[in-house]
Scaffold this active site. Sequence first.
Site, PDB file in Angstrom:
ATOM      1  N   HIS A  65      88.417 -29.679 -84.692  1.00  0.00           N
ATOM      2  CA  HIS A  65      87.386 -30.443 -85.016  1.00  0.00           C
ATOM      3  C   HIS A  65      87.272 -30.676 -86.575  1.00  0.00           C
ATOM      4  O   HIS A  65      87.019 -29.511 -87.137  1.00  0.00           O
ATOM      5  CB  HIS A  65      86.250 -30.595 -84.145  1.00  0.00           C
ATOM      6  CG  HIS A  65      85.338 -29.314 -84.337  1.00  0.00           C
ATOM      7  ND1 HIS A  65      84.326 -29.265 -85.170  1.00  0.00           N
ATOM      8  CD2 HIS A  65      85.330 -28.125 -83.576  1.00  0.00           C
ATOM      9  CE1 HIS A  65      83.776 -27.861 -85.034  1.00  0.00           C
ATOM     10  NE2 HIS A  65      84.376 -27.428 -84.060  1.00  0.00           N
ATOM     11  N   ASP A 175      83.714 -23.539 -89.409  1.00  0.00           N
ATOM     12  CA  ASP A 175      83.656 -24.060 -87.909  1.00  0.00           C
ATOM     13  C   ASP A 175      83.442 -25.605 -87.984  1.00  0.00           C
ATOM     14  O   ASP A 175      82.702 -26.219 -88.105  1.00  0.00           O
ATOM     15  CB  ASP A 175      82.532 -23.384 -87.012  1.00  0.00           C
ATOM     16  CG  ASP A 175      82.216 -23.997 -85.660  1.00  0.00           C
ATOM     17  OD1 ASP A 175      83.244 -24.562 -85.183  1.00  0.00           O
ATOM     18  OD2 ASP A 175      81.331 -24.061 -85.059  1.00  0.00           O
ATOM     19  N   GLU A 207      82.872 -33.226 -82.221  1.00  0.00           N
ATOM     20  CA  GLU A 207      83.019 -32.060 -81.349  1.00  0.00           C
ATOM     21  C   GLU A 207      81.739 -31.479 -81.133  1.00  0.00           C
ATOM     22  O   GLU A 207      81.405 -30.864 -80.069  1.00  0.00           O
ATOM     23  CB  GLU A 207      84.092 -31.067 -81.804  1.00  0.00           C
ATOM     24  CG  GLU A 207      84.302 -29.856 -80.875  1.00  0.00           C
ATOM     25  CD  GLU A 207      83.450 -28.698 -80.957  1.00  0.00           C
ATOM     26  OE1 GLU A 207      83.681 -27.778 -80.041  1.00  0.00           O
ATOM     27  OE2 GLU A 207      82.615 -28.378 -81.760  1.00  0.00           O
ATOM     28  N   GLU A 208      80.782 -31.243 -82.092  1.00  0.00           N
ATOM     29  CA  GLU A 208      79.688 -30.527 -82.280  1.00  0.00           C
ATOM     30  C   GLU A 208      78.372 -31.447 -81.416  1.00  0.00           C
ATOM     31  O   GLU A 208      77.344 -30.776 -81.291  1.00  0.00           O
ATOM     32  CB  GLU A 208      79.216 -30.254 -83.794  1.00  0.00           C
ATOM     33  CG  GLU A 208      80.029 -29.457 -84.542  1.00  0.00           C
ATOM     34  CD  GLU A 208      80.023 -28.099 -84.162  1.00  0.00           C
ATOM     35  OE1 GLU A 208      79.377 -27.706 -83.088  1.00  0.00           O
ATOM     36  OE2 GLU A 208      80.619 -27.144 -84.849  1.00  0.00           O
ATOM     37  N   HIS A 314      77.499 -21.387 -87.470  1.00  0.00           N
ATOM     38  CA  HIS A 314      76.640 -22.149 -87.531  1.00  0.00           C
ATOM     39  C   HIS A 314      75.512 -21.912 -88.566  1.00  0.00           C
ATOM     40  O   HIS A 314      74.209 -22.295 -88.352  1.00  0.00           O
ATOM     41  CB  HIS A 314      75.788 -22.599 -86.318  1.00  0.00           C
ATOM     42  CG  HIS A 314      76.812 -23.413 -85.183  1.00  0.00           C
ATOM     43  ND1 HIS A 314      76.117 -24.280 -84.337  1.00  0.00           N
ATOM     44  CD2 HIS A 314      78.176 -23.811 -85.164  1.00  0.00           C
ATOM     45  CE1 HIS A 314      77.199 -25.100 -83.880  1.00  0.00           C
ATOM     46  NE2 HIS A 314      78.451 -24.582 -84.574  1.00  0.00           N
TER      47      HIS A 314
END
Length: 350
Positions: A65, A175, A207-208, A314
């Site tokens: 992603h 990420d 995606e998140e 994150h």
Amino acid sequence: MDVKQVLKEMIENPSVSGFESSMANRIEAYLKDITDNIKRDKLGNLIAYKKGTAKNPIKIMLAAHMDEIGLMVKDIDKNGFIKVTNIGGVDQRTLLAQEVIIHGKKDLFGVIATKAPHLQTPEERKSAVAIEDLLIDIGLTKEEAEQFISIGDPITINRQMIPLLGDTIAGKALDDKAGIAAMIECFRELKKINHQCDVFGVATVQEEVGTRGAIVSTFGISPHIGIAVDVGFGKTPELSKDDTLELGKGPGITLGANIHPKIHKRFKEIAKEYNIPFQIELSPGNSGTDAQSMQITQSGVATGVLSIPLRYMHTSVETINLQDIKNTGRLLAYFIASLDDEDLEGFLCF
């Protein structure tokens, strides 16, 4: 361009969930000379295709992603301060005193502020500031701010790549831009390798906020095999070794309900054959990656997950080892090449 430079450029290119188009342009530039065709679907997924040599090839989909977590403008108060809400899994405890960029009609710098500790009550000093109480100071009045900023504009942390010692780097949005970098490395390796499979490399969106890009792209491609390339929790002193992956020791090959056991087994065999370091990552339920959506699309897809070890997920200082990214790309490429002359039904039967 090496993997470090690719990551630097991607880290510094904002791609908050729902606002990924600029990032897609950059990824397309990396892939255009090492794939046969690139297109985008209606949701914004970037789909790169590399043809295999077989007459009736297995279709394999790689998903990493390109979106990142971030913030969104919620309001501009009477004094010109910006109120925010989150996009994706933002930990508000990491936000105080951060520099940010508001992506409005033009990019505006700001700082996330709160009351000085001298002016806080003892109770206020003990607890984290709620996200609805955070304010961004851009130094403008309300009238001036409204010339450049609108409700709904995305916001990112102002953070460039930080080289650490050895092959380690830190930065925001690794990420899953690390996964994108590994997918690019895979396509570079496939240029040198004969492979019978048709390969679809998808830089997925959103995606998140619910793996939405993987849902529609998997439906459109209808692959036989789907591999999610994402990040896993990197080992730090306070975390159990059983629940984490160590930086520099190769990708995690995931095992669990979201994973087809034959794909997990083949990844391990390929890693051993080519002396690629790897670790085992356990995911008893939902893997929390694009694989969860790939697996249950249409009549079902046999899925696997490779996880690149990443510390401080994150946050704006996510930390990763470049060799792990390169080894993930190599493992993907040799896995794809190993499917030559496969009886797919026999390979995937339980």
